[in-house]
Structure formats: structure tokens, C-alpha cells
Write a protein that holds these residues in place. Structure first.
Motif, PDB file in Angstrom:
ATOM      1  N   ARG A   7      48.317  17.687 -21.262  1.00 58.96           N
ATOM      2  CA  ARG A   7      49.471  17.193 -20.771  1.00 58.96           C
ATOM      3  C   ARG A   7      51.484  16.386 -21.329  1.00 58.96           C
ATOM      4  N   HIS A   8      50.987  15.964 -22.117  1.00 63.47           N
ATOM      5  CA  HIS A   8      51.810  15.038 -23.417  1.00 63.47           C
ATOM      6  C   HIS A   8      51.922  15.447 -24.420  1.00 63.47           C
ATOM      7  N   LEU A   9      53.037  14.995 -25.079  1.00 67.62           N
ATOM      8  CA  LEU A   9      53.199  14.951 -26.528  1.00 67.62           C
ATOM      9  C   LEU A   9      53.971  14.055 -27.390  1.00 67.62           C
ATOM     10  N   GLU A  10      54.311  13.054 -28.136  1.00 65.77           N
ATOM     11  CA  GLU A  10      54.895  11.893 -28.670  1.00 65.77           C
ATOM     12  C   GLU A  10      54.660  11.670 -29.996  1.00 65.77           C
ATOM     13  N   PHE A  11      55.747  11.839 -30.716  1.00 66.52           N
ATOM     14  CA  PHE A  11      54.688  11.316 -32.282  1.00 66.52           C
ATOM     15  C   PHE A  11      55.093   9.700 -32.569  1.00 66.52           C
ATOM     16  N   LEU A  12      54.343   8.970 -32.851  1.00 67.53           N
ATOM     17  CA  LEU A  12      54.354   7.822 -33.199  1.00 67.53           C
ATOM     18  C   LEU A  12      55.563   7.743 -34.795  1.00 67.53           C
TER      19      LEU A  12
ATOM     20  N   GLN B  62      54.329  10.990 -39.115  1.00 70.29           N
ATOM     21  CA  GLN B  62      53.465  12.593 -39.342  1.00 70.29           C
ATOM     22  C   GLN B  62      51.770  11.765 -38.847  1.00 70.29           C
ATOM     23  N   VAL B  63      52.260  11.343 -37.396  1.00 72.32           N
ATOM     24  CA  VAL B  63      51.210  11.102 -36.951  1.00 72.32           C
ATOM     25  C   VAL B  63      51.375  11.299 -35.194  1.00 72.32           C
ATOM     26  N   LEU B  64      50.775  12.385 -34.208  1.00 77.42           N
ATOM     27  CA  LEU B  64      50.982  13.004 -33.408  1.00 77.42           C
ATOM     28  C   LEU B  64      49.805  12.731 -31.717  1.00 77.42           C
ATOM     29  N   GLY B  65      50.698  11.925 -31.274  1.00 82.80           N
ATOM     30  CA  GLY B  65      49.487  11.132 -29.709  1.00 82.80           C
ATOM     31  C   GLY B  65      49.878  12.341 -28.788  1.00 82.80           C
ATOM     32  N   VAL B  66      48.651  12.972 -28.615  1.00 85.58           N
ATOM     33  CA  VAL B  66      48.500  14.119 -27.470  1.00 85.58           C
ATOM     34  C   VAL B  66      47.613  13.997 -26.535  1.00 85.58           C
ATOM     35  N   LEU B  67      48.200  14.053 -25.567  1.00 85.34           N
ATOM     36  CA  LEU B  67      47.464  13.179 -24.063  1.00 85.34           C
ATOM     37  C   LEU B  67      46.537  15.269 -23.493  1.00 85.34           C
TER      38      LEU B  67
END
Length: 988
Positions: free
Chosen positions: A262-267, A277-282
Motif C-alpha cells: 500500500r505504501h513505499l518510503e525510503f528511510l 539502503q533501507v526501504l519501508g514497505v506498508l
């Protein structure tokens, strides 16, 4: 976890105690919004957005309330009530206090958080705006709906371009790439185009993904350096695109529990130079999982099945995560707490299986699975460990940090040859070359410890001495200086440290670790001898500069010496500002390319070279003030030039905006004329209907008025009757109260009479007792005095008898006339001495009598004073009673005469009152023997103390008198003995 309810408050604190987020959940605070109306309900948050600093966020609920949360200052404020739900927010414009909000009526508005006023109203969409993307400069914005995307100029709030597409091809998202002028447009058919922002020229199109792993893209995310694009949709697969190579280089398979993304956001990370290098995956289960896109390891996760997340936003500096929960509340997470365990050095987890050439790439080769180690979250989120398979490819090398590929081939000698040939290092690789030359340790842990100590006390008010327009730049400078002060205490008292650090802070403002280490390395290697004469300028370093100048240009040095210009004036300002105030950005970068590539003394040589290059204007300066104002004049000229250029640009923008608005006004006027014609026809039809309605309404209103008047009359009659009844009841109650008051006054009268008689008897008894006591005391004193006198007379008589007997014996013993003559002479001498004693006794008695008279006079005077004081107090008492009576009479003038008589009778119940002092005088005249006792009884404590003191004095006089009588008696006895012994001596 702390929870804050906004309620009906418009401002307040976010948390009331210092947050301490646990490693397990990392939640700083949970924010809810409950109303306290008649029917309480929860207002759900819909959208949230961070500003460019990352310390403030904007949140809007479904009723249009928009709040600003300042996480650094621990404050929240209600900045706007739009009265309709917001569908998108943006809070990173170039004017820091302004924000954009897309509303449910398809419009986009700009508000100011400080003034809370509407800045602009932008219309043009025909469906809900679900995305707002702002350019890195904050001057342009793209608003996206399902059918169109529009590009806005945020200086004039005018629409520049509009993207129209076929109805069959919908828009998924249109947004700016970070730190570039490229616009990326993503459509529902998985086509992705890149456009130039200024010309809207199509730069490239990404190819279609492999058919075997084709998914419909719905969500997208881009790293801060704009190199990697992550895309996902209704699948547990993630596609990673390298935008430089324009190819898909990795497919990541999420755990099996993930069915849709539902949502993607790089940290963001301050130390990765934008290559996140870190990706948040909802996912659809409300859990946001953070994975490393290189190692494909599950690092941590937020949310749970019970408390799911609907959307989330990460702050630009990567410290906070703001998530809107499915229950409508807002959670703020601390990334530092979530990654506390992860940042520890882990054991090797990655094994390279094989490398494949580009020609053999296919969907199966690109695919890797996300594995999880023991996640520091609730137990229900644990996954089984899966074997990891990562493929290193030449294609992926295009999206990696190219600086790391050159580390083995660099050498200082080759770099110096390159610098000598080109005069500067390549802009693209300059930062990497500097890091290599300075051998920076990149110690994240040490720097984090310094940053965690907070702002140093010496730099709390930095903006007062060094005002900087950019709040972000000021904050970075403040943190860097604080870290230096915590690192070494001497830097907290170094006045030129902000001047020295500012150019490096401005250059490395997006990587604070490198900024700190570059400044620290510069100070250690190039400025190590600057603090030997601290807090004075480094005389030793300036002496070296002066010696070098004397060697290369003695004429210029002699000119400086003749005009009393020291090295503190022509060299020290260049050193403490590291040439940042006399060189442009490009010149300054070239200079430090050479400084970092040469011996530390190169910086001193540069100071000498700068003065020699400026020798012509310096030799023309004949006054010391000319040397001191020349730098300020150059700065003022540059500033004036920049201000003029900005003013002309602003005028040009205003002129264009005025022309555009004039055209819009003409169009609007034409539309208004057409609308007025249509309205005129409609008004004529409505006028006839209005007349009929007015007539009917008039008749209805007259009837309503008549009914209301009748009802008002009935109400007045009822009110009059009710008031008459109440008046009768009040009169009866008042009569009862008056009768009760009369009885109370009679009772008080009898009580006062009884108390008065009792008090008079007690006073009379006390006076009699005092008089008897005083009379007994006086009798006792007189008896003692008479006894004393009798004792004295008896002693004198006994003495005389003894003397006569002795004389008789002497006469009998004397045989000769000589003896008689001598005896007579002795007797005469004794008589003379006795006469002297008698006279001395008489004098003592007279002196005692005078002292007694003085004591009696003093008592009489004190008695008269006390009587006068008693008369004055009695007069004052009468005056106070009169004043009190007048005051009571003025307050109660409206009472009836019967109550006035009762009050007067209560104040004087016995008629004429005889003053106490007169009673005492009568008593003293009737009882003269007790008058003095009554006077004494009326004396106050001070008078009694005075009388006791006088009685003590009288007792002292008595003791003195008795002592003198005793001495006289001893003397007489001694003389008598002497007379008796004298004849025998003569006879012998």
C-alpha cells in the motif's frame, strides 16, 4: 507510551514528560483527537506531512482541522479550519511557514501557519487531488488527480502546465525526483516517463518489466540521490529500477503474509550521501516492514495486526516516522530507538552465489527473497529464516556509489598531478577525494554521542550574533558547533569558530558527520598552533606569515609597517574565515582542493600570496582605516549587487503576474457579463414569484403578530398576578421578621443589663480589694519605719548610758586634777565628736525626707497623667461611638421609624451613662483613704512598673540609712572604749 488528546484545545504541549521510547515499539507519543460535544466522537487523521527541517509536521483530520506539531519545541497549534476533509498535504515550500492542502471540493489552497491566513486558492482539478509533490527548491508543485496532473508556480500561484491523458489510461503518480529538475510520471499501464521540468521535454521512458513478474504498479518511492526507483502493487514483489541505467536490476520478494503493498518510503540516513539502503514497505495487514535493499534483510517493523497503519511519512533527516493508524490516531516513532539493536555490528549474513553477465538477465535471476533475523518486535511478527540469494551484477554497479569503486586506485601523488594539470578536482568526485586526502574515520558512534548531548550552552543564541536566513543551515551550524564544543571545551569560547566552520557547514549541510570530521581534521592539522596564545590571535602563526611576506615582498611589508598595519589586520581575518568572505564558491573550492593536497603551511602561503596579488590597491591605501574598511566595502558592493538583481527579478515576476492576472480579469469579466444576462432573465421570473410569496408571507406574518400579542398580554397578566401574590407573601414574611427582631432586641436588652450589673459588681469588688491591700501595705511600712526609729533611739540611749557609767568610773579613778582636766578635755572632745555625729544624723534625716517628698511628688504627677490619659480615652471612646452611630444611621435611613427607635434603644439601653472616671472621682471623695488604691487599680502596666521601680529606690534609701546608723553606732562604741582605756594608760 505517552498519549495526548487534543480535545478542543487550539495549542498546548505534545507530551508532558520527556519521551523515552522503548526499543520494542519505538513510539514517542500517540496523538488522538476526541471531541467533547454532546455526542463525543473521534476525529480521524487523514494526512500528514513533514517540513524540510524534519522537526515539524502537519496533520489534518476528516473535518478539516489542520494542526502543526513542533517535535523540537514540544508544541502543537491549530493553524486552520477548512470545514472539509483534506485529501493531500505538503509542508516543504520555500516559504517555511506556508503549506499546501488539497480539499474535498477538488481545490488546492495555500495557508500560512503563522498568520493563519489564506495565501492563495488554486482551482482546475475536476476530481480529488490525492498527491502533492514539491520541487527541492520549494518553488514548484505538482498536484495529481486520477485524470490530470498540474504544474504550479508557487511564487505567483499560477498554473504553468497541465498533463492531459486519455480517459482509459489513468494516472498513478506524478512527482519530482529529489535534488533534480526531472519529473517522473507513472501511469496505470505500468509506463513510466521522465520529463524535464522547465521544457517538459521527455528525457526517457523505462522499459516494460519482465512478463513473468509483471505487476500493476500503484506505489512508488525514490532514494534521495534520485538513482533508485522502488515500485510495488497488488503483489508481494518489489521492483527496483536503476534510473541511470534505465533498467530493472532487482526483484525483492516479501514474506508470504504480504499480499499487496500500500505504501513505499525510503528511510533517509545522514551518513549515506543520499543512497538510501533501507526501504519501508506498508502492506495490506497494516504492518510496515523495513528492509535493506542490498542484503534483503528484514530490519524492523512497526504496527501490528491489532493496531494497523493506514499511511506513514518519514522525516527528511530520518529521525521520526509519523504514521496514521487505522483507528484514526497519529503515532510518532523514534527511528533511533527502532534501530538501536540493528546498528550493532552483526555477523556476516550475506553469501555471494554467482555473478551473471548482462546478457543472461531474466526475471528469475533478478529475484531475491526477504529474510528476517530475530526482529525486535512483538512475537506475532516473527518469520521463519529463509536462505538468502543475492546476485551481484555489473548493471547494479551503475546505481551504487561510484566513489567506493575508486578507493583502491587513488594515491596522493596521482591526485596532485591531476590537480596541477586541471587546477581543481572534478566536481562529481571532489567530496570523495577530500575524504581520501583527509583520511576521515567516519566514526558514526562518536559523532552520535556528541550530537545526543544536545545544543551547547555557548551556542543557544547563535542566531542573534550570526543571523542566517535558512533555518536548516542555522540548525546544522548550531549542531556542528555544539558537537565541537562537547568534543573540546576550548571551542565553546572560540569567537571565530562559527566563521571558520560556516563554509564547510554550507557545503556539507546534508551530511553532518563529514562536516564535523572535515572541520575537526582542519583544526587538528592546519590550525593546531592557533591556540597557543588563546584567547588572543596566534602571534606565532602570524609571525610566520609576516616573515614569508618580508622575504617575498619587503616593499609591501614596509608599507604596512609605516601605516601601523600588523598581521592581525592583513592576515588574521583571512585565516579565521578561511578565505570564505573574499572568494566565490568556485574559487574557495579550488583553493581547498590545493590546501588539502599540500603541506599545512600551504594555507599560510596562500595568505601571503593573496596580499601580494592585492599589493596595488594596498599600496594606494595611506590610512589605517582604509585597510580596515576595504573588506566591508567589497561585501557591501556584493550585497547591493545581489539585492538589485533580486529586486529586478522580483519586478519582472510581478510584471508577468500582473499581465497574467489582467488577462484573467478580462476573461472573468466576459464570463460575468454572460452570467448577468442569464441572471437578469431568471430574476424577472423570480420577482413575480417573490411578490406572490411576499403577499402570502405578509398575511401570515400579520396573523402571527396578532397571536403573539395576545399571548404576550396573557403572559403579562399572569406575571402581574404572580408579582402581587409574591408581594403579599413578602409583606407577611417581613412582618414576621420584624416581630422576631423585636423579641431578639428585648432579649439582648435584658442580657446587656445583666452583664452590666455583673461587671459593675466585679469592678467594685476589685477596687475594694486593691484599697485594702494598699492600706495594709502602708500600715506595714509605717510600722516598720517607727520600729526602726525606736530601735535607733534605744541604741542611742544605751550608748549614752554606757558612756556615763564609763565617765563616772573615770572620775572616781582620777585622783589628781590633771587627770580631771585631761578627763574633762577628753569629755569635751567626745562631746564635740558626738555633736558632729548628731549633726550628721540630722542631715541624713533631712536628706531622706527630701527623697520621700520627691517620690510622693512623682507619684502625684503620674497620678495626674493617668487621669488625663483616662479622660482622653473616654473622650475617644465617645467619639468612636458617635461615628459608629452616624454610620449606622446613614446605612439604615430607609428603615421605618420603629426600627430606628429600636436601634437607638439598643445602643443606649440605660439612658445617660455616667463615665467611669466620674464614678471613680465620686468613689474617691466618699472613700478618701482608698482613693490612691483606686488610682493604682486604674493604672496600666507601664505605670505599675514605674511605681515598682520607685519602691525599689525607696528600699535602697532605707538600706543606706540603716547602714549609716550601724556605722555610727560602731564608731560611738569604739570611742567609748577608747575613753575607758585612756585613764589607765595615763596612770601607768
Amino acid at each position: 507510551m505517552q498519549s495526548t488528546d487534543l480535545g478542543n484545545k487550539e495549542s498546548g504541549k505534545i507530551w508532558h514528560r520527556k519521551p523515552s521510547p522503548a526499543t520494542r515499539d519505538g513510539i514517542i507519543v500517540n496523538i488522538i483527537h476526541n471531541t467533547s460535544d454532546y455526542l463525543p466522537k473521534v476525529l480521524r487523521f487523514l494526512n500528514v506531512a513533514f517540513d524540510s527541517s524534519g522537526d515539524c509536521l502537519l496533520a489534518g483530520d476528516h473535518q478539516g482541522n489542520i494542526y502543526v506539531f513542533d517535535l523540537y519545541g514540544n508544541r502543537f497549534n491549530l493553524v486552520q479550519r477548512t470545514a472539509q476533509a483534506c485529501t493531500a498535504l505538503a509542508f516543504n515550500l520555500h516559504r517555511k511557514s506556508e503549506f499546501l492542502v488539497a480539499l474535498a471540493d477538488y481545490s488546492v489552497k495555500c495557508f500560512d501557519t503563522v498568520t493563519k491566513e489564506l495565501v492563495s486558492w488554486m482551482r482546475g482539478h475536476e476530481s480529488s487531488v490525492f498527491s502533492i509533490s514539491v520541487h527541492a527548491s520549494g518553488r514548484y508543485a505538482i498536484t495529481t488527480s486520477s485524470d490530470t496532473a498540474q504544474l504550479w508556480d508557487l511564487d505567483t500561484f499560477q498554473r504553468k502546465r497541465k498533463l492531459n491523458i486519455l480517459q482509459s489510461v489513468g494516472i498513478q503518480k506524478v512527482f519530482f525526483l529529489p535534488l533534480s529538475n526531472t519529473i517522473l510520471s507513472c501511469f496505470k499501464d505500468n509506463s513510466i516517463f521522465a520529463w524535464e521540468c522547465d521544457t517538459l521535454f521527455c528525457k526517457y521512458q523505462l522499459p516494460a518489466p519482465p512478463e513473468s513478474s509483471s505487476i500493476l504498479y500503484k506505489v512508488f518511492a525514490v532514494t534521495r540521490d534520485g538513482r533508485i526507483l522502488a515500485a510495488g502493487g497488488k503483489s508481494n514483489h518489489l521492483h527496483l529500477w536503476c534510473l541511470e541505467a534505465k533498467q530493472l536490476f532487482r526483484i525483492i520478494q516479501m514474506p508470504t503474509k504480504v499480499r499487496a503493498i500500500r505504501h513505499l518510503e525510503f528511510l533517509p540516513d545522514s551518513f549515506d550521501a543520499g543512497s538510501n539502503q533501507v526501504l519501508g514497505v506498508l502492506s495490506q495487514d497494516g504492518i510496515m516492514r523495513f528492509i535493506n535493499i542490498q542484503t534483503c534483510k528484514l530490519l524492523f517493523e512497526i504496527g501490528s495486526l491489532d493496531e494497523g497503519i493506514s499511511s506513514a511519512v518519514i522525516s527528511p533527516h530520518g529521525r521520526y516516522i509519523a504514521s496514521i493508524m487505522e483507528n484514526g490516531s497519529l503515532n510518532i516513532y523514534s527511528v533511533q530507538a527502532l534501530t538501536q539493536e540493528i546498528n550493532k555490528p552483526p555477523p556476516p549474513l550475506v553469501k555471494v552465489i554467482e555473478d551473471l553477465p548482462k546478457s543472461k538477465l531474466n526475471a528469475g535471476d533478478l529475484k531475491v527473497k526477504v529474510t528476517s533475523r530475530r526482529v525486535q518486535r512483538p512475537s506475532k511478527s516473527r518469520e521463519n529464516k529463509i536462505q538468502t540469494r543475492i546476485l551481484k551484477q555489473d548493471l547494479a554497479g551503475h546505481c551504487e556509489n561510484k566513489e567506493n569503486e575508486l578507493s583502491e586506485g587513488l594515491s596522493k601523488k596521482r591526485l596532485q598531478i591531476l590537480l596541477k594539470g586541471y587546477g581543481e578536482y572534478p566536481t562529481k568526485y571532489r567530496m570523495f577525494i577530500w575524504r581520501y586526502l583527509l583520511q576521515l574515520p567516519e566514526n558514526h558512534t562518536a559523532f552520535s554521542n556528541l550530537i545526543d548531548k544536545g545544543i551547547h550552552a555557548a551556542f543557544l543564541n547563535l542566531q542573534k550574533n550570526y543571523p542566517i536566513k535558512s533555518r536548516k543551515l542555522l540548525r546544522v551550524l548550531q549542531r556542528t558547533l555544539s558537537a565541537l564544543a562537547h568534543w573540546s571545551a576550548i571551542f565553546s569560547d572560540t569567537p571565530y569558530l562559527p566563521l571558520l566552520a560556516f563554509p564547510f557547514v554550507k557545503l556539507f549541510q546534508n551530511n553532518q558527520l563529514l562536516c564535523f570530521e572535515v572541520i575537526a581534521t582542519l583544526i587538528i592539522n592546519w590550525c593546531q598552533h592557533w591556540f597557543e596564545y588563546f584567547p588572543n590571535p596566534p602571534i606565532n602563526v602570524l609571525s610566520v606569515v609576516e616573515n614569508v611576506l618580508a622575504f617575498h615582498d619587503r616593499t609591501l611589508l614596509q608599507h604596512f609597517m609605516e601605516h601601523d598595519v600588523t598581521s592581525q589586520l592583513y592576515a588574521w581575518p583571512l585565516l579565521e574565515t578561511v578565505f570564505s568572505e573574499v572568494l566565490t564558491r568556485e574559487e574557495w573550492l579550488k583553493l581547498f582542493d590545493n590546501v588539502f593536497s599540500n603541506h599545512p603551511s600551504f594555507l599560510l602561503m596562500t595568505v601571503v600570496a593573496y596580499n601580494i596579488c592585492s599589493r596595488a590597491p594596498l599600496l594606494n591605501c595611506n590610512l589605517k582605516d582604509d585597510f580596515e574598511t576595504v573588506e566591508d566595502m567589497q561585501a557591501e558592493v556584493d550585497q547591493q549587487r545581489d539585492e538589485d538583481e533580486a529586486w529586478y527579478q522580483k519586478q519582472e515576476r510581478l510584471r508577468k503576474a500582473e499581465e497574467t492576472r489582467r488577462e484573467m480579469l478580462l476573461q472573468e469579466e466576459e464570463k460575468m457579463i454572460q452570467q448577468r444576462q442569464k441572471l437578469a432573465a431568471v430574476k424577472r421570473e423570480l420577482k413575480v414569484k417573490e411578490m406572490h410569496l411576499q403577499d402570502a408571507a405578509r398575511r401570515r406574518f400579520l396573523k402571527l403578530q396578532q397571536d403573539q400579542r395576545e399571548m404576550e398580554l396573557r403572559r403579562l397578566d399572569d406575571e402581574i398576578e404572580r408579582k402581587v401574590h409574591m408581594r403579599d407573601r413578602e409583606i407577611a414574611t417581613t412582618a414576621k421578621d420584624l416581630e422576631m427582631r423585636r423579641l431578639e432586641l428585648e432579649s439582648q436588652k435584658r442580657l446587656y443589663e445583666k452583664n452590666l450589673s455583673t461587671s459593675q459588681e466585679a469592678i467594685a469588688k476589685e477596687m475594694r480589694e486593691d484599697a485594702d491591700a494598699y492600706r495594709r501595705k502602708v500600715d506595714l511600712e509605717e510600722h516598720m519605719f517607727h520600729k526602726l526609729m525606736e530601735t535607733h533611739q534605744t541604741q542611742i540611749q544605751n550608748t549614752q548610758k554606757l558612756i556615763e557609767e564609763n565617765l563616772a568610773k573615770a572620775e572616781q579613778a582620777c585622783l589628781n586634777t590633771d587627770w580631771r582636766i585631761q578627763a574633762l578635755r577628753k569629755q569635751r572632745s567626745g562631746d564635740l565628736q558626738r555633736n558632729e555625729c548628731y549633726q550628721e544624723m540630722a542631715k541624713l534625716l533631712q536628706k531622706n525626707r527630701r527623697k520621700e517628698i520627691e517620690v510622693l511628688n512623682a507619684l502625684s504627677e503620674e497620678e495626674a497623667k493617668k487621669w488625663e490619659e483616662a479622660k482622653e480615652k473616654d473622650f475617644h471612646l465617645k467619639s468612636e461611638r458617635k461615628v459608629s452611630a452616624l454610620s449606622d444611621a446613614s446605612r439604615k435611613w430607609f428603615l421605618e421609624k420603629e426600627i430606628s427607635d429600636a436601634v437607638e434603644h439598643a445602643e443606649h439601653p440605660h439612658g445617660k451613662v455616667v463615665p467611669r472616671c466620674q464614678n471613680e472621682q465620686v468613689a474617691s471623695s466618699c472613700f478618701p483613704a482608698t482613693s490612691q488604691s483606686s488610682d493604682i487599680s486604674e493604672m496600666d502596666s507601664s505605670t505599675r512598673i514605674s511605681l515598682s521601680q520607685r519602691r525599689v529606690q525607696w528600699d535602697g534609701v532605707e538600706r543606706d540609712l540603716m547602714e549609716r546608723v550601724r556605722n555610727l553606732r560602731q564608731r560611738l562604741t569604739a570611742r567609748a572604749r577608747h575613753r575607758c582605756q585612756t585613764p589607765h594608760l595615763l596612770a601607768a
